[in-house]
Design a protein around this motif. Structure first.
Motif, PDB file in Angstrom:
ATOM      1  N   ARG A  50       0.854  -1.184   0.000  1.00 49.58           N
ATOM      2  CA  ARG A  50       0.000   0.000   0.000  1.00 49.58           C
ATOM      3  C   ARG A  50       0.890   1.234   0.000  1.00 49.58           C
ATOM      4  O   ARG A  50       2.068   1.169   0.364  1.00 49.58           O
ATOM      5  CB  ARG A  50      -0.925  -0.040   1.206  1.00 49.58           C
ATOM      6  CG  ARG A  50      -1.958  -1.133   1.017  1.00 49.58           C
ATOM      7  CD  ARG A  50      -3.017  -1.232   2.041  1.00 49.58           C
ATOM      8  NE  ARG A  50      -3.498   0.033   2.547  1.00 49.58           N
ATOM      9  CZ  ARG A  50      -4.103   0.157   3.723  1.00 49.58           C
ATOM     10  NH1 ARG A  50      -4.296  -0.898   4.483  1.00 49.58           N
ATOM     11  NH2 ARG A  50      -4.521   1.324   4.138  1.00 49.58           N
ATOM     12  N   PHE A  51       0.318   2.349  -0.403  1.00 48.53           N
ATOM     13  CA  PHE A  51       1.084   3.579  -0.615  1.00 48.53           C
ATOM     14  C   PHE A  51       1.960   3.940   0.582  1.00 48.53           C
ATOM     15  O   PHE A  51       3.164   4.169   0.439  1.00 48.53           O
ATOM     16  CB  PHE A  51       0.135   4.741  -0.955  1.00 48.53           C
ATOM     17  CG  PHE A  51       0.851   6.024  -1.252  1.00 48.53           C
ATOM     18  CD1 PHE A  51       1.300   6.301  -2.528  1.00 48.53           C
ATOM     19  CD2 PHE A  51       1.089   6.945  -0.245  1.00 48.53           C
ATOM     20  CE1 PHE A  51       1.971   7.479  -2.799  1.00 48.53           C
ATOM     21  CE2 PHE A  51       1.769   8.130  -0.509  1.00 48.53           C
ATOM     22  CZ  PHE A  51       2.201   8.394  -1.797  1.00 48.53           C
ATOM     23  N   TYR A  52       1.376   3.992   1.768  1.00 49.23           N
ATOM     24  CA  TYR A  52       2.150   4.444   2.927  1.00 49.23           C
ATOM     25  C   TYR A  52       3.192   3.437   3.380  1.00 49.23           C
ATOM     26  O   TYR A  52       4.261   3.822   3.863  1.00 49.23           O
ATOM     27  CB  TYR A  52       1.218   4.866   4.073  1.00 49.23           C
ATOM     28  CG  TYR A  52       0.561   6.183   3.749  1.00 49.23           C
ATOM     29  CD1 TYR A  52       1.283   7.370   3.798  1.00 49.23           C
ATOM     30  CD2 TYR A  52      -0.752   6.240   3.321  1.00 49.23           C
ATOM     31  CE1 TYR A  52       0.715   8.579   3.456  1.00 49.23           C
ATOM     32  CE2 TYR A  52      -1.349   7.452   2.985  1.00 49.23           C
ATOM     33  CZ  TYR A  52      -0.606   8.618   3.047  1.00 49.23           C
ATOM     34  OH  TYR A  52      -1.168   9.816   2.705  1.00 49.23           O
ATOM     35  N   ARG A  53       2.934   2.151   3.192  1.00 48.13           N
ATOM     36  CA  ARG A  53       3.956   1.140   3.510  1.00 48.13           C
ATOM     37  C   ARG A  53       5.132   1.266   2.545  1.00 48.13           C
ATOM     38  O   ARG A  53       6.284   1.121   2.946  1.00 48.13           O
ATOM     39  CB  ARG A  53       3.369  -0.272   3.423  1.00 48.13           C
ATOM     40  CG  ARG A  53       2.496  -0.623   4.587  1.00 48.13           C
ATOM     41  CD  ARG A  53       3.292  -0.887   5.811  1.00 48.13           C
ATOM     42  NE  ARG A  53       3.550  -2.330   5.899  1.00 48.13           N
ATOM     43  CZ  ARG A  53       4.423  -2.849   6.707  1.00 48.13           C
ATOM     44  NH1 ARG A  53       5.121  -2.101   7.500  1.00 48.13           N
ATOM     45  NH2 ARG A  53       4.598  -4.135   6.747  1.00 48.13           N
ATOM     46  N   ARG A  55       6.007   4.032   1.046  1.00 41.37           N
ATOM     47  CA  ARG A  55       6.718   5.260   1.442  1.00 41.37           C
ATOM     48  C   ARG A  55       7.610   5.007   2.649  1.00 41.37           C
ATOM     49  O   ARG A  55       8.748   5.489   2.716  1.00 41.37           O
ATOM     50  CB  ARG A  55       5.731   6.373   1.738  1.00 41.37           C
ATOM     51  CG  ARG A  55       6.428   7.691   1.977  1.00 41.37           C
ATOM     52  CD  ARG A  55       5.448   8.825   2.109  1.00 41.37           C
ATOM     53  NE  ARG A  55       5.923   9.675   3.170  1.00 41.37           N
ATOM     54  CZ  ARG A  55       5.189  10.151   4.144  1.00 41.37           C
ATOM     55  NH1 ARG A  55       3.912   9.899   4.197  1.00 41.37           N
ATOM     56  NH2 ARG A  55       5.717  10.903   5.065  1.00 41.37           N
ATOM     57  N   GLU A  56       7.130   4.257   3.615  1.00 38.90           N
ATOM     58  CA  GLU A  56       7.935   3.928   4.797  1.00 38.90           C
ATOM     59  C   GLU A  56       9.148   3.077   4.437  1.00 38.90           C
ATOM     60  O   GLU A  56      10.195   3.184   5.074  1.00 38.90           O
ATOM     61  CB  GLU A  56       7.087   3.187   5.830  1.00 38.90           C
ATOM     62  CG  GLU A  56       6.059   4.049   6.512  1.00 38.90           C
ATOM     63  CD  GLU A  56       5.102   3.232   7.381  1.00 38.90           C
ATOM     64  OE1 GLU A  56       5.252   1.987   7.444  1.00 38.90           O
ATOM     65  OE2 GLU A  56       4.205   3.834   7.985  1.00 38.90           O
ATOM     66  N   SER A  57       9.005   2.221   3.434  1.00 41.52           N
ATOM     67  CA  SER A  57      10.103   1.317   3.077  1.00 41.52           C
ATOM     68  C   SER A  57      11.213   2.023   2.307  1.00 41.52           C
ATOM     69  O   SER A  57      12.337   1.534   2.276  1.00 41.52           O
ATOM     70  CB  SER A  57       9.580   0.123   2.277  1.00 41.52           C
ATOM     71  OG  SER A  57       9.210   0.515   0.974  1.00 41.52           O
ATOM     72  N   GLN A  59      13.174   5.144   2.579  1.00 40.21           N
ATOM     73  CA  GLN A  59      13.492   6.300   3.407  1.00 40.21           C
ATOM     74  C   GLN A  59      13.988   7.459   2.551  1.00 40.21           C
ATOM     75  O   GLN A  59      14.753   7.265   1.614  1.00 40.21           O
ATOM     76  CB  GLN A  59      14.533   5.931   4.455  1.00 40.21           C
ATOM     77  CG  GLN A  59      13.999   4.957   5.466  1.00 40.21           C
ATOM     78  CD  GLN A  59      14.978   4.697   6.581  1.00 40.21           C
ATOM     79  OE1 GLN A  59      16.055   5.263   6.641  1.00 40.21           O
ATOM     80  NE2 GLN A  59      14.602   3.820   7.484  1.00 40.21           N
ATOM     81  N   SER A  62       9.650  11.753  -0.462  1.00 44.00           N
ATOM     82  CA  SER A  62       8.479  12.490  -0.005  1.00 44.00           C
ATOM     83  C   SER A  62       7.224  11.862  -0.594  1.00 44.00           C
ATOM     84  O   SER A  62       7.275  11.128  -1.578  1.00 44.00           O
ATOM     85  CB  SER A  62       8.570  13.959  -0.439  1.00 44.00           C
ATOM     86  OG  SER A  62       8.425  14.059  -1.848  1.00 44.00           O
ATOM     87  N   GLU A  63       6.106  12.166   0.024  1.00 42.14           N
ATOM     88  CA  GLU A  63       4.824  11.660  -0.475  1.00 42.14           C
ATOM     89  C   GLU A  63       4.593  12.131  -1.917  1.00 42.14           C
ATOM     90  O   GLU A  63       4.146  11.360  -2.763  1.00 42.14           O
ATOM     91  CB  GLU A  63       3.711  12.155   0.441  1.00 42.14           C
ATOM     92  CG  GLU A  63       2.386  11.514   0.190  1.00 42.14           C
ATOM     93  CD  GLU A  63       1.365  11.867   1.261  1.00 42.14           C
ATOM     94  OE1 GLU A  63       0.209  12.104   0.886  1.00 42.14           O
ATOM     95  OE2 GLU A  63       1.726  11.904   2.458  1.00 42.14           O
ATOM     96  N   GLN A  90      -8.021   2.844  -0.060  1.00 45.32           N
ATOM     97  CA  GLN A  90      -6.773   2.092   0.130  1.00 45.32           C
ATOM     98  C   GLN A  90      -6.204   1.798  -1.255  1.00 45.32           C
ATOM     99  O   GLN A  90      -6.864   1.170  -2.073  1.00 45.32           O
ATOM    100  CB  GLN A  90      -7.038   0.790   0.873  1.00 45.32           C
ATOM    101  CG  GLN A  90      -7.490   0.982   2.289  1.00 45.32           C
ATOM    102  CD  GLN A  90      -7.727  -0.340   2.991  1.00 45.32           C
ATOM    103  OE1 GLN A  90      -7.628  -1.408   2.407  1.00 45.32           O
ATOM    104  NE2 GLN A  90      -8.041  -0.269   4.272  1.00 45.32           N
ATOM    105  N   THR A  92      -3.159   0.120  -3.436  1.00 46.32           N
ATOM    106  CA  THR A  92      -2.096  -0.884  -3.410  1.00 46.32           C
ATOM    107  C   THR A  92      -1.374  -0.868  -4.744  1.00 46.32           C
ATOM    108  O   THR A  92      -1.991  -0.693  -5.789  1.00 46.32           O
ATOM    109  CB  THR A  92      -2.686  -2.287  -3.149  1.00 46.32           C
ATOM    110  OG1 THR A  92      -3.461  -2.242  -1.955  1.00 46.32           O
ATOM    111  CG2 THR A  92      -1.593  -3.334  -3.008  1.00 46.32           C
TER     112      THR A  92
END
Length: 117
Positions: A50-53, A55-57, A59, A62-63, A90, A92
């Motif tokens: 998913r988008f935010y996962r 982004r977290e992966s 580092q 930016s969004e 959501q 993906t």
């Protein structure tokens, strides 16, 4: 022109001259090798995210840059996008078959570099 790495066989006998500035293949290579394109493809090689996962992966991204990079890779046919009609939606992302083919040597390159360091 002599056939070699600068020429690719395309569908129905069409040829791409990748060193010409107007070659569609050149644009895809530019997107794949962009600052964030490589990282998105490598991150998605481990599975759909998913988008935010995603982004977290990765580092440091930016969004806004992630959204822009994903949009380009989806348009190029390297990444697919699925939107679940929830509130909030959501979204993906995953690699298409083409994206998996392109991502494999990138992952191998990344692995070789990290082994040597």
């Amino acid at each position: 022109m002599v056939e070699g790495s600068q020429l690719m066989q395309a569908e129905a006998g069409e040829r791409y001259e990748v060193f010409h500035t107007d070659c569609p293949a050149r644009h895809v290579v530019d997107h794949v090798t962009s600052r964030w394109g490589v990282w998105v493809l490598i991150a998605l090689r481990n599975g759909d995210l998913r988008f935010y996962r995603l982004r977290e992966s990765i580092q440091g991204i930016s969004e806004k840059m992630l959204a822009q990079t994903l949009r380009t890779l989806v348009e190029d046919g390297l990444v697919w996008r699925k939107v679940e009609p929830t509130t909030p939606p959501q979204v993906t992302y995953g690699l298409t078959e083409f994206g998996q083919d392109v991502g494999e040597p990138l992952t191998e390159l990344f692995d070789r570099i990290t082994r040597r360091l």
